[in-house]
Motif scaffolding. Structure first.
Motif, PDB file in Angstrom:
ATOM      1  N   MET A 723       0.805  -0.933  -0.045  1.00 31.91           N
ATOM      2  CA  MET A 723      -0.087  -0.153  -0.106  1.00 31.91           C
ATOM      3  C   MET A 723       0.930   1.235  -0.127  1.00 31.91           C
ATOM      4  N   ILE A 725       3.671   1.846  -1.424  1.00 29.71           N
ATOM      5  CA  ILE A 725       4.162   1.974  -2.599  1.00 29.71           C
ATOM      6  C   ILE A 725       3.318   2.045  -3.694  1.00 29.71           C
ATOM      7  N   GLY A 726       2.197   2.403  -3.347  1.00 31.88           N
ATOM      8  CA  GLY A 726       0.865   2.660  -4.370  1.00 31.88           C
ATOM      9  C   GLY A 726      -0.157   1.766  -4.543  1.00 31.88           C
ATOM     10  N   ALA A 727      -0.028   0.470  -3.984  1.00 34.95           N
ATOM     11  CA  ALA A 727      -1.169  -0.575  -4.360  1.00 34.95           C
ATOM     12  C   ALA A 727      -2.707  -0.125  -3.947  1.00 34.95           C
ATOM     13  N   THR A 728      -3.492   0.110  -4.863  1.00 32.68           N
ATOM     14  CA  THR A 728      -4.724   0.755  -4.292  1.00 32.68           C
ATOM     15  C   THR A 728      -5.623  -0.378  -3.522  1.00 32.68           C
ATOM     16  N   ARG A 731      -6.333  -3.241  -5.881  1.00 29.26           N
ATOM     17  CA  ARG A 731      -5.011  -4.051  -5.992  1.00 29.26           C
ATOM     18  C   ARG A 731      -4.860  -5.298  -5.011  1.00 29.26           C
TER      19      ARG A 731
ATOM     20  N   ALA B  82      -3.470   6.262  -2.825  1.00 26.71           N
ATOM     21  CA  ALA B  82      -2.843   5.066  -3.268  1.00 26.71           C
ATOM     22  C   ALA B  82      -2.159   5.439  -4.703  1.00 26.71           C
ATOM     23  N   ILE B  83      -2.919   6.307  -5.699  1.00 34.46           N
ATOM     24  CA  ILE B  83      -2.339   6.308  -6.871  1.00 34.46           C
ATOM     25  C   ILE B  83      -1.440   7.636  -6.944  1.00 34.46           C
ATOM     26  N   ASN B  86       1.990   6.430  -5.457  1.00 36.24           N
ATOM     27  CA  ASN B  86       2.693   5.455  -6.570  1.00 36.24           C
ATOM     28  C   ASN B  86       3.010   6.268  -7.567  1.00 36.24           C
ATOM     29  N   LEU B 110       7.835  -3.652  -8.543  1.00 34.83           N
ATOM     30  CA  LEU B 110       6.339  -3.410  -7.834  1.00 34.83           C
ATOM     31  C   LEU B 110       5.562  -2.078  -7.990  1.00 34.83           C
ATOM     32  N   PRO B 111       6.367  -1.065  -7.841  1.00 36.08           N
ATOM     33  CA  PRO B 111       5.534   0.249  -8.031  1.00 36.08           C
ATOM     34  C   PRO B 111       4.850   0.322  -9.420  1.00 36.08           C
ATOM     35  N   ARG B 113       4.221  -1.998 -11.328  1.00 36.59           N
ATOM     36  CA  ARG B 113       3.105  -2.939 -11.679  1.00 36.59           C
ATOM     37  C   ARG B 113       1.703  -2.191 -11.142  1.00 36.59           C
ATOM     38  N   TYR B 114       1.915  -1.351 -10.061  1.00 35.02           N
ATOM     39  CA  TYR B 114       0.923  -0.736  -9.522  1.00 35.02           C
ATOM     40  C   TYR B 114       0.316   0.448 -10.321  1.00 35.02           C
ATOM     41  N   ASN B 115       1.275   0.706 -11.257  1.00 32.65           N
ATOM     42  CA  ASN B 115       0.844   2.000 -12.040  1.00 32.65           C
ATOM     43  C   ASN B 115      -0.457   2.019 -12.763  1.00 32.65           C
ATOM     44  N   GLN B 116      -1.056   3.301 -12.740  1.00 33.28           N
ATOM     45  CA  GLN B 116      -2.412   3.201 -13.569  1.00 33.28           C
ATOM     46  C   GLN B 116      -2.192   2.876 -14.891  1.00 33.28           C
ATOM     47  N   ARG B 160      13.971   0.746  -5.803  1.00 37.72           N
ATOM     48  CA  ARG B 160      12.253   0.794  -5.834  1.00 37.72           C
ATOM     49  C   ARG B 160      11.776   2.044  -5.704  1.00 37.72           C
TER      50      ARG B 160
END
Lengths: 811, 235
Positions: A723, A725-728, A731, B82-83, B86, B110-111, B113-116, B160
């Motif tokens: 979370m 590092i940006g996991a919504t 996700r 979260a967005i 990220n 990982l970051p 992969r979470y990108n919009q 990271r």
């Protein structure tokens, strides 16, 4: 080790986690309770002897009718045959005839119907019948004494006579005979239900009072389904030998008596003497065993849930165990600690289970007496208690062993040195995955089986029966006291009743009919052997109904070919017939049956087929040939009422009395009521299977939720990093669900394997035939997937609905 | 004129239980400009970590206004936060916080992969290897974190943090779990990044490392009690 101190400590420890205790007690209490009740029932049916002396020697006669070695039907005997069998006295220590019937009590203002058994003193001796008041039949009431006495049941005495103490000597009247009551059976007397499950005789009268025309009949070609011989086989006599002797005697006599009747050319009769136990239980034991297995699987699901809870609690208690280990506690001490806690909880659950079993037993007694034999004998007894506590304590032992297996004792002792961090106890991923797979597999098996039962039951309940049962009733009128010497007088009387009844504002239409399309138990229609050619051709044994022109329109039975009878044809008894589709196909699969002749035995003029109607699909009955013949013959009627205006029996009786003072309503039942009774077992099955499926899903959901919660708790910090590092939230939810997807899929695959094994076993090793229902399987799999998803989302919700810092602080 | 990256106005954070309220931050104002290297010092419990959590959108302030690149982020939903985390923020934690089950490559990726915006595998690979090269860890790309030393793990954590090209790097006691040699190496790396234009906000209790920063803040009881640079300007 001080056991009482251990239990005291456990009690104190449990008192601060009421949610944990309540969850286990409720989960196990409910499922174990139902299991105990089913165990009770199966134990009763399989191991408890019938409450009669020498019950293993008590038998009842049954005739199997075979043509060319193929079984045509069974349970149909005749009076000369009974007399023939009874002449073999050397085979039996005691024997008696019995005929089951229904009669109208004439000295009752409501003219209520009573269930009667005609029998002799030997039966009461064989059953060692206990009496509340008076006595049973004696030699003075034996065959050919014509002593009009009656014994009534305890329940009948309570319900119809209000338990009046001076009942002995009072009179009960039916068939124009006054029967003097000589005894009341004791409340503890359990009548063997030999005719049908749930049929409880209310009045016993001597055999002499069976209709003379019937009991003295010498016709070997006429069969009845309500007469039997019951006997106690001699100690030294083998039942198989007795069956062999009786078969030879009956078969030889039968063949010589019906010689020359083409219909019986290839008929063989085999006499069997099933024990009371076999007749009473029927195939009920296999059905109840299936239910027991289903409930057992349900309890296994609950057990998997509890395993998870117990292990999670042990993981929470790691600090306590670490301190104990540091202070010198050995593995056995940790085991005792865990076992004593779970033993207390399981014991509490056992008490709840006994209460649930008691309630479940009462529900079974109140609602399933007509379907499950001996169910009224159910009670909480020693075997119940032993079973309940054995299962609960065995489970406690298993839970404790499984949990202790997860504890790394060596690491536990070091845990305190690591400030309580990292070295403690966790449920291994392998165990968690195994629990998840078993949870899913068990639930999927149970849900699929229940969907199967539910769909077949619903199919049966909702299956169109082929005619309109709405506002349709059958009445049978007793005209025994009316002096009618010629057929013309009889027909005039019937027409008079018909025309007077139709004047009643509630009655929309009426038909004279010998029998109803559906009867209470077995359809009492006549079956006659007809042939398609004079003295030859195809042999068919249709059920016969003698009807007037109104019958087919009233019941709204569709005519698919030809026509109905006219009024004159019914009065004139023209030799026409309307047959059903099954019979038409039996006559000729390829050609129309219209115009085809049908010959009755010993008659040269055939009935000509003038119409074909659709088959009726009566629940519990296979498609059978039916033949409708125009004739105004029986004093019975089909009545169609205006919506919501159906009169009751008393009102109809009053109306009949106005028509003729000696006309009584002998019987009345609505087609809706009969249909409801016939499908009520399916309805019960539908309810039970739906409840069981729902319960399995809920239990599976709770279990999977627990598993998810535990996994999420273990992974909370990792989820926090993600979370951060940006996991919504979406996700994170997807991540958790995808991780759980593999065990769920493996569990579903395992369930398919188990179901396939069950399918093979049932079809090859039992009398049942089950089909593969892909829809049920897919529905169950989808339900389990959805339940797992919901459980997963609920479990992760608390983590993703808070700021990431909460998860990061959870280390 | 430097571009304003982060701006806190009158920020408070109160942790409340049934019995007591703790004011972790009180009416705090702070502006961080592009290219700044801000260090936040202070004793245990002064609110450093709370401030960093709010700066990183890991937690929400009880009141006040928080702007990132002139966008108000004080009351974002969890998904919006979260967005932004990220896309705009890179984190370096004291305990590295790498995921043990994932390889070095996957941890760094990982970051992304979470990108919009869905990135291609090639693009992910290129960006990850570039960042790993930046921290000199390309040779450990398939290793698991527990196969690396503390200093190496922290370098992976830096990679990271950088892989998403964040607007600001938030550093929480990045040297706390490292020996002096590795700690110095990490600080050198951060200084280099700052020199290359990366905005950094670092929490530390070590004055030696705080001195690397261009702006040094002291926090006491949830308030900034001294801004060394501003003090110097005033003088």
């Amino acid at each position: 080790m001080d056991l009482s101190r251990e239990l005291k400590n456990s009690l104190a420890s449990l008192s601060i986690v009421p949610g944990y205790v309540l969850t286990i007690v409720l989960t196990l209490g409910l499922t174990l309770g139902v299991l105990v009740s089913m165990f009770n029932l199966n134990f009763l049916l399989n191991f408890e002897p019938l409450p009669y002396p020498n019950q293993d020697r008590l038998v009842i006669s049954n005739w199997e009718h075979k043509d060319d070695g193929r079984l045509r039907f069974s349970n149909a005997q005749n009076y000369p045959g009974l007399r023939e069998m009874a002449s073999n006295r050397d085979l039996f220590e005691q024997l008696s005839f019995i005929k089951y019937g229904e009669e109208i009590q004439q000295n009752d203002s409501k003219k209520s119907k009573i269930l009667v058994a005609y029998t002799g003193p030997e039966l009461m001796e064989m059953l060692a019948t206990p009496f509340e008041l008076g006595r049973g039949f004696q030699e003075t009431e034996a065959k050919d004494t014509n002593n009009s006495v009656a014994v009534i049941s305890h329940q009948f005495w309570q319900q119809h006579f209000g338990g009046e103490p001076n009942i002995i000597g009072q009179v009960i009247q039916f068939k124009d005979i006054n029967f003097s009551i000589i005894g009341v059976t004791a409340s503890k007397f359990i009548e063997p239900q030999l005719m049908a499950v749930g049929r409880k005789t209310q009045v016993w009268v001597p055999w002499d009072f069976v209709n003379e025309t019937e009991k003295d009949d010498a016709n070997w070609g006429l069969f009845f389904i309500d007469i039997f011989m019951v006997g106690k086989v001699k100690l030294e006599q083998s039942i198989i030998q007795a069956e062999h002797i009786l078969t030879t005697r009956i078969n030889d006599t039968f063949k010589s008596e019906v010689a020359g009747v083409p219909y019986f050319d290839k008929r063989e009769i085999t006499v069997t003497l099933p024990k009371f136990e076999q007749v009473i239980l029927g195939d009920a034991t296999s059905r109840t065993l299936m239910v027991l297995i289903g409930v057992f699987v349900l309890m296994l699901i609950a057990a998997v849930n509890i395993t998870n809870l117990v292990m999670a609690r042990a993981a929470n208690n790691q600090r306590k165990f670490s301190i104990q280990a540091a202070l010198g506690a050995r593995k056995v001490h940790i085991f005792c600690n865990i076992f004593s806690e779970i033993w207390l909880v399981m014991t509490a659950a056992s008490f709840l289970a006994i209460v649930v079993a008691y309630i479940s037993n009462n529900l079974l007694i109140n609602y399933t007496q007509e379907y499950i034999p001996r169910v009224n004998e159910l009670s909480i007894n020693g075997a119940t208690l032993v079973f309940t506590f054995s299962v609960a304590w065995l489970l406690a032992l298993i839970f404790a062993i499984v949990t202790v297996q997860q504890i790394k004792y060596r690491k536990l002792a070091l845990a305190l040195q690591a400030s309580g961090k990292g070295a403690g106890l966790q449920i291994s991923k392998k165990v968690r995955t195994f629990l998840m797979i078993s949870q899913v597999a068990l639930s999927a098996v149970l849900v699929t089986c229940n969907i199967y039962v539910l769909s077949t039951s619903l199919e049966s309940v909702n299956k169109p029966i082929g005619f309109n049962i709405q506002e349709l009733s059958y009445i049978d009128v007793d005209l025994g006291g009316v002096n009618l010497s010629t057929r013309d007088e009889w027909v005039s009387m019937l027409k008079e009743i018909k025309s007077r009844l139709i004047e009643h504002p509630a009655i929309k239409d009426i038909s004279i009919a010998s029998n109803a399309p559906m009867a209470r138990t077995i359809n009492m229609e006549w079956t006659v052997a007809v042939t398609t050619e004079l003295g030859g051709g195809k042999k068919i044994g249709p059920g016969i109904a003698l009807i007037d022109e109104n019958y087919i329109p009233i019941i709204e039975l569709p005519i698919i070919e030809g026509r109905n009878f006219s009024s004159n044809e019914a009065i004139e008894r023209t030799k026409y017939a309307v047959i059903n589709q099954t019979m038409a196909n039996m006559i000729d699969m390829n050609e129309s049956a219209i115009g085809k002749p049908l010959y009755f035995p010993r008659q040269k003029v055939p009935y000509l087929v003038i119409g074909v109607v659709k088959d009726m699909t009566i629940p519990e009955q296979n498609d059978s040939p039916r033949m409708y013949i125009p004739s105004i013959n029986a004093a019975s009627f089909m009545l169609k009422f205006h919506e919501g205006q159906a009169p009751n029996a008393e009102q109809l009786n009053h109306l009949l009395e106005q028509i003729h003072s000696q006309a009584y309503l002998h019987d009345m039942y609505s087609m809706e009521e009969i249909h409801h009774n016939k499908v009520s077992l399916d309805q019960i099955f539908a309810w039970c299977s739906a409840s069981l499926a729902l319960l399995s899903l809920v239990l599976a959901g709770v279990g999977i939720y627990g598993m998810f919660s535990y996994t999420i708790a273990l992974r909370k910090f990792e989820l926090g990093i993600r979370m951060a590092i940006g996991a919504t939230p979406k996700r994170i939810t997807t991540l958790i669900l995808v991780d759980a997807f593999i065990p769920v899929i493996i569990g579903l695959f395992a369930s398919v394997m188990v179901l396939y094994g069950l399918y093979l076993y049932i079809n090859s090793a039992t009398d049942y035939v089950v089909s593969v229902q892909y829809k049920g399987l897919i529905t169950a799999a989808l339900l389990i997937l959805i339940t797992s998803m919901i459980a997963g989302v609920m479990a992760i919700k608390s983590t993703i609905s808070k700021s990431a810092i909460h998860a990061l602080n959870d280390r | 004129m430097k571009k304003l990256k982060l701006s806190l106005k009158n920020i408070t954070k109160v942790f409340a239980t049934q019995e007591v309220e703790t004011h972790a931050l009180q009416s705090l104002d702070l502006d961080i400009y592009a290219g700044d290297f801000v260090s936040i010092c202070g004793p245990s419990g002064c609110g450093k970590s709370t401030l960093l959590s709010i700066l990183g959108l890991l937690d929400l302030p009880s009141s006040g206004t928080f702007m990132i690149e002139n966008k108000d982020v004080s009351n974002l939903s969890l998904t919006e936060a979260a967005i932004i985390r990220n896309e705009k923020i890179g984190f370096i934690f004291q305990s590295f916080n790498l995921i043990d089950e994932l390889s070095v490559f996957e941890n760094v990726a990982l970051p992304l992969r979470y990108n919009q915006t869905a990135l291609s595998e090639k693009e992910i690979y290129d960006r990850v290897t570039k960042c790993l090269a930046r921290v000199d860890m390309c040779h450990r790309i398939q290793h698991k974190p527990n196969q690396l030393s503390g200093g190496q793990q922290q370098r992976i954590a830096i990679a990271r943090a950088l892989v998403g090209n964040p607007a600001i790097l938030l550093v929480d006691e990045a040297t706390g779990n490292l020996d002096a040699k590795n700690g110095d190496a990490v600080m050198t790396m951060l200084k280099e990044l700052n020199n290359e234009g990366t905005t950094i906000c670092m929490v530390t209790h070590d004055p030696r490392y705080a001195d690397h920063a261009t702006t040094r803040l002291h926090l006491m009881d949830g308030k900034i009690v001294a801004d060394a640079e501003r003090l110097a300007e005033l003088i």
